[in-house]
Motif scaffolding. Sequence first.
Motif, PDB file in Angstrom:
ATOM      1  N   TYR A 181     -49.172 -39.868  52.330  1.00 22.09           N
ATOM      2  CA  TYR A 181     -48.887 -38.952  51.222  1.00 22.09           C
ATOM      3  C   TYR A 181     -48.416 -37.592  51.746  1.00 22.09           C
ATOM      4  O   TYR A 181     -47.548 -36.951  51.149  1.00 22.09           O
ATOM      5  CB  TYR A 181     -50.134 -38.773  50.345  1.00 22.09           C
ATOM      6  CG  TYR A 181     -50.439 -39.971  49.489  1.00 22.09           C
ATOM      7  CD1 TYR A 181     -49.973 -40.053  48.181  1.00 22.09           C
ATOM      8  CD2 TYR A 181     -51.187 -41.026  49.983  1.00 22.09           C
ATOM      9  CE1 TYR A 181     -50.246 -41.151  47.383  1.00 22.09           C
ATOM     10  CE2 TYR A 181     -51.459 -42.145  49.200  1.00 22.09           C
ATOM     11  CZ  TYR A 181     -50.984 -42.206  47.909  1.00 22.09           C
ATOM     12  OH  TYR A 181     -51.248 -43.304  47.130  1.00 22.09           O
ATOM     13  N   ARG A 182     -49.016 -37.161  52.844  1.00 21.51           N
ATOM     14  CA  ARG A 182     -48.598 -35.893  53.430  1.00 21.51           C
ATOM     15  C   ARG A 182     -47.160 -35.959  53.923  1.00 21.51           C
ATOM     16  O   ARG A 182     -46.439 -34.960  53.889  1.00 21.51           O
ATOM     17  CB  ARG A 182     -49.555 -35.491  54.557  1.00 21.51           C
ATOM     18  CG  ARG A 182     -50.962 -35.131  54.065  1.00 21.51           C
ATOM     19  CD  ARG A 182     -51.911 -34.839  55.220  1.00 21.51           C
ATOM     20  NE  ARG A 182     -51.414 -33.736  56.038  1.00 21.51           N
ATOM     21  CZ  ARG A 182     -51.286 -33.781  57.364  1.00 21.51           C
ATOM     22  NH1 ARG A 182     -51.621 -34.875  58.028  1.00 21.51           N
ATOM     23  NH2 ARG A 182     -50.837 -32.736  58.016  1.00 21.51           N
ATOM     24  N   CYS A 183     -46.734 -37.138  54.363  1.00 26.21           N
ATOM     25  CA  CYS A 183     -45.325 -37.326  54.710  1.00 26.21           C
ATOM     26  C   CYS A 183     -44.466 -37.308  53.442  1.00 26.21           C
ATOM     27  O   CYS A 183     -43.488 -36.571  53.336  1.00 26.21           O
ATOM     28  CB  CYS A 183     -45.120 -38.662  55.429  1.00 26.21           C
ATOM     29  SG  CYS A 183     -45.718 -38.751  57.122  1.00 26.21           S
ATOM     30  N   GLY A 184     -44.854 -38.132  52.468  1.00 26.62           N
ATOM     31  CA  GLY A 184     -44.035 -38.321  51.289  1.00 26.62           C
ATOM     32  C   GLY A 184     -43.884 -37.094  50.425  1.00 26.62           C
ATOM     33  O   GLY A 184     -42.814 -36.860  49.840  1.00 26.62           O
ATOM     34  N   HIS A 240     -42.824 -46.867  53.895  1.00 19.76           N
ATOM     35  CA  HIS A 240     -41.756 -46.803  54.889  1.00 19.76           C
ATOM     36  C   HIS A 240     -40.513 -46.112  54.343  1.00 19.76           C
ATOM     37  O   HIS A 240     -39.946 -45.218  54.979  1.00 19.76           O
ATOM     38  CB  HIS A 240     -41.403 -48.211  55.379  1.00 19.76           C
ATOM     39  CG  HIS A 240     -40.298 -48.243  56.386  1.00 19.76           C
ATOM     40  ND1 HIS A 240     -38.973 -48.387  56.020  1.00 19.76           N
ATOM     41  CD2 HIS A 240     -40.304 -48.134  57.743  1.00 19.76           C
ATOM     42  CE1 HIS A 240     -38.214 -48.376  57.112  1.00 19.76           C
ATOM     43  NE2 HIS A 240     -38.995 -48.218  58.170  1.00 19.76           N
ATOM     44  N   GLY A 241     -40.078 -46.492  53.158  1.00 18.58           N
ATOM     45  CA  GLY A 241     -38.881 -45.894  52.578  1.00 18.58           C
ATOM     46  C   GLY A 241     -39.163 -44.733  51.647  1.00 18.58           C
ATOM     47  O   GLY A 241     -38.644 -43.630  51.839  1.00 18.58           O
ATOM     48  N   CYS A 245     -41.884 -42.799  55.959  1.00 18.48           N
ATOM     49  CA  CYS A 245     -42.744 -43.151  57.105  1.00 18.48           C
ATOM     50  C   CYS A 245     -42.019 -44.230  57.907  1.00 18.48           C
ATOM     51  O   CYS A 245     -42.460 -45.393  57.959  1.00 18.48           O
ATOM     52  CB  CYS A 245     -44.106 -43.640  56.623  1.00 18.48           C
ATOM     53  SG  CYS A 245     -45.007 -42.457  55.608  1.00 18.48           S
ATOM     54  N   ASN A 246     -40.917 -43.855  58.533  1.00 16.62           N
ATOM     55  CA  ASN A 246     -39.957 -44.859  58.969  1.00 16.62           C
ATOM     56  C   ASN A 246     -39.732 -44.955  60.469  1.00 16.62           C
ATOM     57  O   ASN A 246     -38.672 -45.392  60.910  1.00 16.62           O
ATOM     58  CB  ASN A 246     -38.624 -44.647  58.254  1.00 16.62           C
ATOM     59  CG  ASN A 246     -38.007 -43.283  58.541  1.00 16.62           C
ATOM     60  OD1 ASN A 246     -38.605 -42.460  59.230  1.00 16.62           O
ATOM     61  ND2 ASN A 246     -36.822 -43.045  58.009  1.00 16.62           N
ATOM     62  N   ARG A 247     -40.720 -44.566  61.284  1.00 12.81           N
ATOM     63  CA  ARG A 247     -40.555 -44.827  62.720  1.00 12.81           C
ATOM     64  C   ARG A 247     -40.526 -46.320  62.977  1.00 12.81           C
ATOM     65  O   ARG A 247     -39.706 -46.819  63.746  1.00 12.81           O
ATOM     66  CB  ARG A 247     -41.691 -44.182  63.535  1.00 12.81           C
ATOM     67  CG  ARG A 247     -41.405 -44.148  65.038  1.00 12.81           C
ATOM     68  CD  ARG A 247     -42.653 -43.862  65.866  1.00 12.81           C
ATOM     69  NE  ARG A 247     -43.517 -45.038  65.966  1.00 12.81           N
ATOM     70  CZ  ARG A 247     -44.653 -45.063  66.652  1.00 12.81           C
ATOM     71  NH1 ARG A 247     -45.077 -43.950  67.264  1.00 12.81           N
ATOM     72  NH2 ARG A 247     -45.379 -46.154  66.715  1.00 12.81           N
ATOM     73  N   HIS A 248     -41.452 -47.024  62.345  1.00 15.69           N
ATOM     74  CA  HIS A 248     -41.493 -48.480  62.383  1.00 15.69           C
ATOM     75  C   HIS A 248     -41.969 -48.994  61.033  1.00 15.69           C
ATOM     76  O   HIS A 248     -42.716 -48.315  60.325  1.00 15.69           O
ATOM     77  CB  HIS A 248     -42.473 -48.998  63.447  1.00 15.69           C
ATOM     78  CG  HIS A 248     -42.055 -48.752  64.851  1.00 15.69           C
ATOM     79  ND1 HIS A 248     -42.488 -47.651  65.580  1.00 15.69           N
ATOM     80  CD2 HIS A 248     -41.250 -49.464  65.680  1.00 15.69           C
ATOM     81  CE1 HIS A 248     -41.975 -47.701  66.794  1.00 15.69           C
ATOM     82  NE2 HIS A 248     -41.221 -48.792  66.886  1.00 15.69           N
TER      83      HIS A 248
END
Length: 315
Positions: A181-184, A240-241, A245-248
């Motif tokens: 969530y902190r990323c998004g 991920h999208g 959160c898309n490193r892997h």
Amino acid sequence: MTTAQFEKETSKRGEWVRQANRFTERITADGSSGWRAEPGRYRLVVCLACPWAHRSIIVRGLLGLTDAISLAVVDPIRDEKGWRFTLDEGGRDPVLGIEYLSQAYLRTDPDFSGRVTVPCIVDVESGKVVTNDYPRITLDLSTEWREFHKPGAPDLYPEARRAEIDEVVEPIFRNVNNGVYRCGFASSQEAYDEAFTALFGELDRLSERLSGQRYLVGDTITEADIRLFTTLVRFDAVYHGHFKCNRHKLTELPVLWAYARDLYQTPGFGETVDFDHIKRHYYATHDAINPTRIVPQGPDLSGWDEPHGRERVGQ
């Protein structure tokens, strides 16, 4: 999350800050808290899309509390008034008699002005919210409701392991459960970069830990595994999208992907996952980051039933 809610929960440096739980009373075995554990007295309100609510669904089922605590499921699409009971006939919860979960919140605290959250437990007779303290809800189901567990129910929070479980779940919450969530919801590059680095650093550490043991703590499933699972099962579908959160992808992290499939295929886990609700909620509710509300077709979810081979780990 609406744009107004998003802005309210974002710090000056662009960090997203999770709202504190408003109702934190506890239901206890002896009733010393003012709320006694009694079958039929309470209703657990959840959204199948929400990872925090998903924990309580899994624990309730594993412990055999489905008859003791009834379940209400809200619509995955949350509008400006919050969570709705549109899945029920007439758009009204048949037990609580309300159309919106916010009605129970306001009945409990008429001055409540925050974001209405799930899971929460509502006292059926009074219609008031006892707790929306999601970390405590599942722990209390394991410890305070023990009298009503089914025969042979797993001990998800064993006393001898509690200190280790608490130690393990703290960075999982900070960096993974809340980290996505902190990323998004980050509104600055600095805040996003910091959350992204912490998230994948933690996933790397968890991969290393789980490379030599089947579960996070001990040789059986515990609260720690349930808390990690509900984030992992949503990872490729939304985080991920949608949350960048898309490193892997999870499917590109061999240890964690096998571990997640192991849990998914364990009775009490996979059947509680609703990818339709998950995808529709995230993509159609967070207009601050997906204003078109288009729900993607992918990813391919068929791999969740593939053999995982985790039964041999640690032996």
